[in-house]
Design a protein around this motif. Structure first.
Motif, mmCIF file in Angstrom:
data_model
loop_
_atom_site.group_PDB
_atom_site.id
_atom_site.type_symbol
_atom_site.label_atom_id
_atom_site.label_comp_id
_atom_site.label_asym_id
_atom_site.label_seq_id
_atom_site.Cartn_x
_atom_site.Cartn_y
_atom_site.Cartn_z
ATOM 1 N N SER A 132 0.847 -1.183 0.000
ATOM 2 C CA SER A 132 0.000 0.000 0.000
ATOM 3 C C SER A 132 0.883 1.233 0.000
ATOM 4 O O SER A 132 1.838 1.323 0.802
ATOM 5 C CB SER A 132 -0.921 0.024 1.219
ATOM 6 O OG SER A 132 -1.711 1.199 1.204
ATOM 7 N N LYS B 106 -4.816 -4.052 0.755
ATOM 8 C CA LYS B 106 -4.927 -2.618 0.482
ATOM 9 C C LYS B 106 -6.327 -2.341 -0.040
ATOM 10 O O LYS B 106 -6.859 -3.103 -0.863
ATOM 11 C CB LYS B 106 -3.882 -2.244 -0.565
ATOM 12 C CG LYS B 106 -4.046 -0.874 -1.214
ATOM 13 C CD LYS B 106 -3.262 -0.841 -2.517
ATOM 14 C CE LYS B 106 -3.439 0.476 -3.258
ATOM 15 N NZ LYS B 106 -2.370 1.434 -2.978
ATOM 16 N N THR C 273 -6.623 4.107 -0.044
ATOM 17 C CA THR C 273 -5.377 4.513 0.626
ATOM 18 C C THR C 273 -5.265 3.910 2.028
ATOM 19 O O THR C 273 -4.344 4.259 2.776
ATOM 20 C CB THR C 273 -5.298 6.046 0.734
ATOM 21 O OG1 THR C 273 -6.469 6.518 1.400
ATOM 22 C CG2 THR C 273 -5.221 6.683 -0.640
ATOM 23 N N SER C 274 -6.173 3.036 2.391
ATOM 24 C CA SER C 274 -6.093 2.409 3.718
ATOM 25 C C SER C 274 -5.557 0.981 3.591
ATOM 26 O O SER C 274 -5.556 0.392 2.509
ATOM 27 C CB SER C 274 -7.474 2.392 4.385
ATOM 28 O OG SER C 274 -8.389 1.650 3.615
ATOM 29 N N LYS D 134 -8.133 -1.067 10.670
ATOM 30 C CA LYS D 134 -7.904 -0.270 9.466
ATOM 31 C C LYS D 134 -6.835 0.779 9.753
ATOM 32 O O LYS D 134 -6.983 1.583 10.675
ATOM 33 C CB LYS D 134 -9.202 0.406 9.022
ATOM 34 C CG LYS D 134 -9.043 1.229 7.734
ATOM 35 C CD LYS D 134 -10.243 2.112 7.455
ATOM 36 C CE LYS D 134 -11.427 1.331 6.935
ATOM 37 N NZ LYS D 134 -12.481 2.241 6.398
ATOM 38 N N MET D 135 -5.786 0.772 8.926
ATOM 39 C CA MET D 135 -4.691 1.732 9.071
ATOM 40 C C MET D 135 -4.891 2.867 8.083
ATOM 41 O O MET D 135 -4.995 2.636 6.870
ATOM 42 C CB MET D 135 -3.351 1.033 8.810
ATOM 43 C CG MET D 135 -2.134 1.920 9.017
ATOM 44 S SD MET D 135 -1.852 2.343 10.747
ATOM 45 C CE MET D 135 -1.256 0.756 11.345
ATOM 46 N N LEU D 136 -4.940 4.083 8.618
ATOM 47 C CA LEU D 136 -5.062 5.276 7.786
ATOM 48 C C LEU D 136 -3.836 6.158 7.983
ATOM 49 O O LEU D 136 -3.142 6.074 8.997
ATOM 50 C CB LEU D 136 -6.333 6.055 8.142
ATOM 51 C CG LEU D 136 -7.662 5.333 7.921
ATOM 52 C CD1 LEU D 136 -8.815 6.158 8.451
ATOM 53 C CD2 LEU D 136 -7.865 5.047 6.443
ATOM 54 N N TYR E 181 0.191 7.941 10.929
ATOM 55 C CA TYR E 181 -0.544 6.674 10.872
ATOM 56 C C TYR E 181 -1.464 6.552 12.077
ATOM 57 O O TYR E 181 -1.096 6.896 13.205
ATOM 58 C CB TYR E 181 0.414 5.473 10.843
ATOM 59 C CG TYR E 181 1.080 5.238 9.506
ATOM 60 C CD1 TYR E 181 0.411 5.501 8.310
ATOM 61 C CD2 TYR E 181 2.376 4.744 9.428
ATOM 62 C CE1 TYR E 181 1.022 5.292 7.087
ATOM 63 C CE2 TYR E 181 2.999 4.531 8.204
ATOM 64 C CZ TYR E 181 2.315 4.813 7.042
ATOM 65 O OH TYR E 181 2.908 4.608 5.832
#
Length: 515
Positions: A217, A268, A271-272, A283-285, A292
């Motif tokens: 990602s 992916k 964009t997360s 969920k990673m933003l 992050y």
């Protein structure tokens, strides 16, 4: 026909018979069925929906026998024994068996080997590196060695290395960030080391975590490890570095996760980055380590053993959960498999051609290759192929089956020898106590060389052939009538050989009391 000939006193608009079109809806294995649902399909496609046609021909790629993994990166990438093949040519060696793949920058990462294929040089190299030798001279910002192998073949500027083996100044056993590298000298961040001359065996290494699942990602390799309950991201554009913490935006990243259960996969989406467990989504933003942020949701997650079911089509992620197949585009995952009722599927592997989502599943010992038309929400079963990997190049989808053979799923050509079948969910012969089905009419095309058979079963009787069509020189549309005997319910099965198409189904009722 009209009934005014027999009964001249009756108004013209009263008919003895009434007909209606039956919409055909695709595969439905649940108890919640309606007329036009199919309870079994074989080699049927809805690419011409609302028509149902035979699927197009597949072609076996004969050079790839006994393959164990495939992916695509502009060309087909195949693992065959210990050979890694790119576009049919051997480019390097890997371990045998199943793989996960992810592309970061110009590197196709091969997991769990911790290797990558460099697309520019078409060589397979290791993500990790190690060099060791007797003795080293440490200064505040450098390590100088003699008699070791050339350090420039192992390490590069931007690497973070781990130093071990120091006995004179054990404080030098630490991580160091490389600013410059020569054959016998590495320059690191200022004031990293304490000056010392070591005579013991010193080891310099660049390691990569033992990740259970990987994905790419925003030009980083991401992964999760169940052993230490941690999510990792590589340095920007560099999947060889996971322990670079220089306080800059290109740093690598790690965060421990305390939720219950094991990770089951990661993917992916836009964009997360999604890190799944069976009942949880993390969920990673964010765009770089300082911003992050990890968000946790209690939703229907990804079933263990089904990490390869995940496929993104038009920014929607399809995956196999404990209670069915889901579509997720943010918010709440939507169940798209109510048609399968309480059928339990495992070992799900997914693929896409950009329009349909294909899913190979096991139901007990039986394998099913299912196709989901995303736009129309229709499921069909193609056959009992057990796929272990899918790959896509443009509109072309490839799959690897359990025997190690690789196929192009759709050549664009019709298959003259294809055997196909459609069986409808049983129809009830009487509707609203007044309308009894007299006849069914099937509209079909049967080209030259192909043939089609219609079978019916009344109540709990046996299947019997009620009609057959052999294709002629013209691609004419045939209408086949099926007379319905008196019964409570009846089954209908259409099968054949060759590229046929079912254009429509209608039924004719007789009106009035059947007492």
């Amino acid at each position: 026909g009209r009934c005014d000939m027999s009964y001249p006193d009756l108004p013209h608009n009263i008919r003895k018979y009434q007909s209606e079109v039956v919409a055909i809806r695709g595969l439905n294995l649940s108890d919640n069925t309606q007329d036009g649902d199919l309870c079994e399909t074989r080699n049927i496609s809805c690419r011409r929906y609302p028509y149902f046609s035979t699927r197009r021909a597949r072609s076996k790629l004969t050079p790839y026998a006994n393959a164990t993994a495939i992916t695509a990166w502009e060309k087909l990438v195949v693992v065959q024994g210990t050979n890694l093949l790119y576009d049919g040519a051997v480019v390097g060696q890997v371990a045998e068996g199943a793989k996960q793949f992810a592309v970061v920058n110009t590197k196709l990462v091969i997991w769990p080997d911790k290797k990558y294929l460099d697309i520019k040089t078409l060589t397979v190299q290791s993500l990790t590196a190690e060099a060791s030798g007797a003795g080293a001279k440490f200064e505040a910002d450098s390590i100088t060695v003699t008699g070791w192998s050339d350090l420039t073949t192992q390490f590069k500027v931007g690497d973070t290395i781990s130093v071990s083996g120091c006995t004179v100044q054990t404080c030098n056993n630490k991580n160091a960030y490389i600013k410059a590298v020569e054959a016998g000298k590495i320059t690191v961040t200022s004031n990293c080391f304490t000056a010392a001359t070591e005579t013991a065996t010193i080891t310099l290494s660049r390691s990569v975590p033992d990740l259970d699942f990987i994905c790419e990602s925003e030009n980083r390799l991401w992964g999760c490890c169940n052993a230490d309950k941690t999510i990792y991201a590589s340095a920007l554009g560099d999947p060889t570095n996971f322990f670079t913490y220089e306080g800059i935006s290109t740093d690598s990243y790690a965060v421990a996760v305390g939720s219950e259960g094991n990770f089951t996969g990661c993917a992916k989406l836009s964009t997360s980055v999604l890190f799944w467990k069976e009942n949880v989504l993390h969920k990673m933003l964010g765009s770089y380590p300082a911003e992050y942020a990890l968000y946790t949701y209690n939703v229907e997650g990804l079933q263990a053993g089904c990490h390869k079911s995940m496929q993104v089509v038009n920014e929607t992620l399809f995956y196999k959960g404990l209670h069915g197949i889901y579509a997720y585009s943010g918010g709440i995952p939507a169940l798209v498999s109510r048609q399968f009722g309480d059928h339990e599927f495992t070992d799900a592997v997914g693929g896409t051609d950009g329009v349909r989502y294909f899913l190979s599943v096991k139901e007990g010992a039986r394998s099913r290759l299912l196709a989901y038309d995303i736009q129309d929400g229709i499921w069909l079963e193609e056959d009992t192929t057990a796929a272990v990997d899918f790959a896509r190049i443009g509109k072309d989808m490839y799959f690897l089956d359990s025997s190690g053979s690789v196929y192009l799923a759709d050549t664009g050509e019709e298959d003259a020898s294809i055997e196909w079948l459609m069986e409808f969910v049983p129809f009830y012969a009487t509707i609203n106590y007044r309308k009894r089905i007299r006849k069914l009419f099937l509209r079909v095309t049967v080209p030259a060389g192909a043939w089609l058979r219609v079978e019916a079963r009344f109540d709990s009787g046996v299947w019997c052939e009620v009609g057959k069509i052999a294709g002629g020189p013209c691609d004419d549309v045939f209408t086949m009538p099926v007379q319905i005997a008196r019964c409570d319910k009846f089954g209908l099965r259409v099968s054949g050989v060759g590229p046929c198409c079912l254009l429509g189904l209608s039924r004719e009722f007789s009106l009035g009391s059947d007492k």
